[in-house]
Design a protein around this motif. Sequence first.
Motif, PDB file in Angstrom:
ATOM      1  N   GLY A  38       0.827  -1.207   0.000  1.00 22.58           N
ATOM      2  CA  GLY A  38       0.000   0.000   0.000  1.00 22.58           C
ATOM      3  C   GLY A  38       0.859   1.254   0.000  1.00 22.58           C
ATOM      4  O   GLY A  38       2.084   1.193   0.107  1.00 22.58           O
ATOM      5  N   LYS A  39       0.219   2.419  -0.106  1.00 24.18           N
ATOM      6  CA  LYS A  39       0.973   3.673  -0.178  1.00 24.18           C
ATOM      7  C   LYS A  39       1.864   3.891   1.032  1.00 24.18           C
ATOM      8  O   LYS A  39       2.986   4.347   0.914  1.00 24.18           O
ATOM      9  CB  LYS A  39       0.018   4.853  -0.352  1.00 24.18           C
ATOM     10  N   ALA A  40       1.363   3.572   2.218  1.00 26.71           N
ATOM     11  CA  ALA A  40       2.163   3.776   3.433  1.00 26.71           C
ATOM     12  C   ALA A  40       3.367   2.833   3.458  1.00 26.71           C
ATOM     13  O   ALA A  40       4.392   3.132   4.048  1.00 26.71           O
ATOM     14  CB  ALA A  40       1.304   3.573   4.675  1.00 26.71           C
ATOM     15  N   ASP A  41       3.232   1.691   2.805  1.00 27.85           N
ATOM     16  CA  ASP A  41       4.303   0.686   2.791  1.00 27.85           C
ATOM     17  C   ASP A  41       5.403   1.062   1.800  1.00 27.85           C
ATOM     18  O   ASP A  41       6.563   0.741   1.992  1.00 27.85           O
ATOM     19  CB  ASP A  41       3.692  -0.674   2.417  1.00 27.85           C
ATOM     20  N   LEU A  42       5.039   1.760   0.727  1.00 33.83           N
ATOM     21  CA  LEU A  42       5.998   2.043  -0.336  1.00 33.83           C
ATOM     22  C   LEU A  42       6.853   3.275  -0.056  1.00 33.83           C
ATOM     23  O   LEU A  42       7.767   3.579  -0.793  1.00 33.83           O
ATOM     24  CB  LEU A  42       5.249   2.238  -1.664  1.00 33.83           C
ATOM     25  N   LEU A  43       6.545   3.984   1.011  1.00 36.59           N
ATOM     26  CA  LEU A  43       7.295   5.187   1.341  1.00 36.59           C
ATOM     27  C   LEU A  43       8.707   4.871   1.776  1.00 36.59           C
ATOM     28  O   LEU A  43       8.948   3.880   2.436  1.00 36.59           O
ATOM     29  CB  LEU A  43       6.629   5.875   2.525  1.00 36.59           C
ATOM     30  N   ASN A  44       9.618   5.784   1.451  1.00 34.15           N
ATOM     31  CA  ASN A  44      10.995   5.629   1.924  1.00 34.15           C
ATOM     32  C   ASN A  44      11.053   5.725   3.441  1.00 34.15           C
ATOM     33  O   ASN A  44      11.826   5.061   4.092  1.00 34.15           O
ATOM     34  CB  ASN A  44      11.874   6.722   1.327  1.00 34.15           C
ATOM     35  N   SER A  45      10.210   6.591   3.979  1.00 30.81           N
ATOM     36  CA  SER A  45      10.240   6.816   5.422  1.00 30.81           C
ATOM     37  C   SER A  45       9.720   5.602   6.170  1.00 30.81           C
ATOM     38  O   SER A  45       9.988   5.438   7.347  1.00 30.81           O
ATOM     39  CB  SER A  45       9.362   7.992   5.770  1.00 30.81           C
ATOM     40  N   LYS A  46       8.942   4.791   5.481  1.00 32.19           N
ATOM     41  CA  LYS A  46       8.408   3.574   6.092  1.00 32.19           C
ATOM     42  C   LYS A  46       7.715   3.835   7.418  1.00 32.19           C
ATOM     43  O   LYS A  46       8.315   3.759   8.476  1.00 32.19           O
ATOM     44  CB  LYS A  46       9.523   2.551   6.308  1.00 32.19           C
TER      45      LYS A  46
END
Length: 85
Positions: A38-46
Amino acid sequence: ICVYLEVLLQGGAPWGFTLKGGLEHGEPLIISKIEEGGKADLLNSKLQAGDEVVNINEVELSSSRREAISLVKGSYKNLKLVVRR
């Protein structure tokens, strides 16, 4: 050590995370789950499960889950979170 992270999710819902707790339950507002891919998972910041959400789209939260969900749902293209880890 308390760390604050600012995270910007883009592209509209679904954002890919779920919240639990909140004022209504006498608990801090916590990210309980990150959807894989999901979008939250794909973030660099995690974002991580267990992060406490303190601010949504520049709005300082009262820790009410209902308030948080309405702010998240009201986010059209971008969702900006500040979490405490």
